[in-house]
Design an enzyme around this catalytic site. Structure first.
Site: not given
Lengths: 299, 266
Positions: B20-22, B195
């Site tokens: 999972a990113t931001t 991403g």
């Protein structure tokens, strides 16, 4: 030389049951009842932190009378049971029936094997998607379970109050009307006012619709202060955790109205002491405190 | 054997599970906001387009997760359970610091997995009922807990979101303004980080944005996010258009024979 005295099993069980029943009958009554949008829990409780009504899980509530330390143990066990289930499987897999069975086992084994049976009576209630799916289980000190349709009354004078409530109970009542019905029932349920029991069969229908209880026998009723009421609901249309306590700003105004509506009417047997202001302790205050001592489990 | 597989095996199993990113958080006048994009990736592949990385921890707090997605969602579930269990057993809510410390302990217990590459970096936000303010806590992989002021961001697109937040954040933002800034910062992160997923108007997938103040955890409705996104897109399309036309680019071909000379001339 000591010879053990023979006691027949029948007598032993009867003694234990009598002992437990006495403990339960000392507790202020608790009412658990359906209303149009869920399940309502009402009881009189002078403590604001030692609860007799509690949340178990999303759709499940708990109510108890008797010794505080004993039903508190049951409550904590229930929360643990439900949280473990919900985490291991899914939140929707936690149901009141499984919990009621677990409680029945605990109470049953306590009744037969512990030095002293638990002096408690509890309700496990689950609100369903529709009123037909609502479940209310009443569990006694000996582990017996009853699936109660509509409503349950436990504690002091339970039999008498049950008869009274069965006349006025309406599963389709709004929350406000259900609260009025429950409070009216609690008001006549003071243990000291019902010592004679001679009026146990009298119908009390006018109380049901929240009318003035001028027609009711004033000697029956006792004053309840709004802050001494513990009220909670399981609301059908809430998401996830459906249990909500009605305290402070969330307390419907109908509660204070239902209680204060009676202050003007003098009560024949204790009129000299009746305070007009609801803020002052009524004549029944010492009795209420004494009762919670019994609830709190002090000897 | 496929060389790509070899490489993946060399980098470890942890690189083959979704990440999972931001996520970011912003303090505003009444409370705190937390937001996250919706993309999960495995290397350069998009694993999921609608993943939710923001979870309400209880009525007055929330956490966002970056890093290993599976570990993160599991940690969030356990954390939710712990807070609810405490609340029911004790009859009162944990303090915000108590909750933040509990999350740190949870991360610390996961240190073995973190060392194998399954790193979870959560961000915890909540409304401090005792002090009446929103607060942000950031964490490292081994359970270090740090309180942040104003705003914070984490994940692969965090560095881009940070630039955006740094320029847009002001003390005493209104809730509405905070939501706008959050969407814009995530937009910037998605713009520059592969991403991070941007708002997907085609699939109607928007970031998860939630506000927490005295009214508790409230998720911002998708319609509001769609509207803010549309505004940003309109504004930026205009800017891009201007930037191109100033270089003499009409979208099809260069109208000016020597645009570079024109620019140098300016």
């Amino acid at each position: 030389m000591n010879m053990p005295v023979y006691v027949s099993p029948e007598q032993l069980m009867k003694d234990r049951a009598d002992f437990a029943r006495k403990g339960v009958a000392r507790g202020r009554p608790v009412i658990v009842m359906q209303y149009d949008n869920g399940i309502l829990f009402v009881t009189e409780n002078v403590s604001r932190s030692l609860h007799k009504i509690a949340e178990i899980y999303d759709r499940i509530g708990f109510a108890a009378v008797g010794k505080y330390n004993e039903f508190e143990k049951l409550r904590v066990t229930g929360v643990r049971y439900a949280d473990m289930r919900g985490y291991a499987y899914d939140r929707s897999d936690v149901a009141a029936r499984g919990l009621a069975n677990a409680y029945a086992q605990m109470l049953g084994s306590s009744f037969t094997t512990d030095p002293k049976p638990m002096e408690v009576e509890i309700v496990v209630a689950e609100v369903g998607a529709t009123p037909d799916e609502d479940q209310i289980y009443r569990l006694s000190y000996d582990g017996s379970v009853a699936d109660e349709p509509g409503f349950v009354v436990m504690g002091a004078n339970a039999e008498f109050l049950r008869d009274h409530l069965s006349n006025s109970f309406d599963p389709a009542a709004t929350l406000d009307n259900a609260l009025i019905t429950a409070i009216e029932t609690l008001r006549i349920g003071a243990p000291e006012s019902h010592a004679t029991g001679s009026h146990a069969t009298e119908p009390h229908t006018p109380a049901a619709q929240g009318k003035s209880t001028g027609t009711q026998q004033e000697a029956d009723t006792h004053e309840i202060l709004p802050r001494n009421l513990e009220i909670a609901v399981l609301e059908r249309d809430r998401v996830r955790r459906k249990f909500r306590r009605l305290v402070g700003a969330a307390l419907p105004s109908v509660v204070t109205d239902a209680l204060s509506g009676h202050h003007g009417a003098p009560e024949p047997d204790n009129a000299p002491e009746v305070a007009v202001s609801s803020a002052e302790p009524g004549p029944d205050q010492p009795a209420a405190e004494g009762n919670v001592e019994a609830d709190s489990g002090s000897p | 054997m496929n060389p790509e597989m070899m490489q993946a095996a060399g980098n470890g199993f942890a690189d083959q599970v979704p990440h999972a990113t931001t996520i970011l958080a912003i303090i505003y006048d009444q409370g705190v906001l937390i937001a996250g994009d919706r993309r999960a990736t495995v290397g350069l592949r998009i694993a999921h387009r609608e993943m939710e990385k923001i979870f309400p921890a209880d009525a007055y707090s929330a956490l966002g997760i970056s890093g290993s997605a599976g570990m993160g969602t599991e940690a969030a579930r356990l954390f939710q359970l712990e807070l609810e269990h405490y609340e029911k057993i004790e009859g009162s809510l944990l303090s915000l610091d108590g909750k933040a410390n509990r999350l740190a302990a949870l991360l610390k217990s996961n240190i073995g997995m973190a060392m194998r590459g399954f790193v979870v970096i959560p961000m915890f936000v909540g409304f401090d009922l005792d002090r009446g303010i929103g607060r942000i806590f950031s964490y490292d992989a081994v359970g270090g807990r740090y309180e942040e002021h104003g705003y914070h961001q984490t994940g692969s697109g965090g560095v881009h979101a940070k630039g955006s937040l740094k320029k847009l954040w002001r003390p005493n933002l209104t809730k509405q303004k905070a939501v706008e800034i959050a969407v814009e910062a995530l937009f910037d992160a998605a713009d520059d980080d592969a991403g991070t997923g941007g708002p997907d108007q085609m699939r109607n997938v928007y970031p998860v944005v939630a506000t927490i103040d005295k009214d508790g955890y409230v998720r911002v409705p998708e319609a509001d996010l769609a509207q803010i996104t549309a505004q940003i897109v309109t504004e930026r399309t205009e800017f891009e258009e201007l930037a191109r036309t100033s270089r003499g680019y009409n979208g099809l071909e260069l109208t000016s024979p020597a645009p570079i000379v024109t620019e140098q001339g300016n």
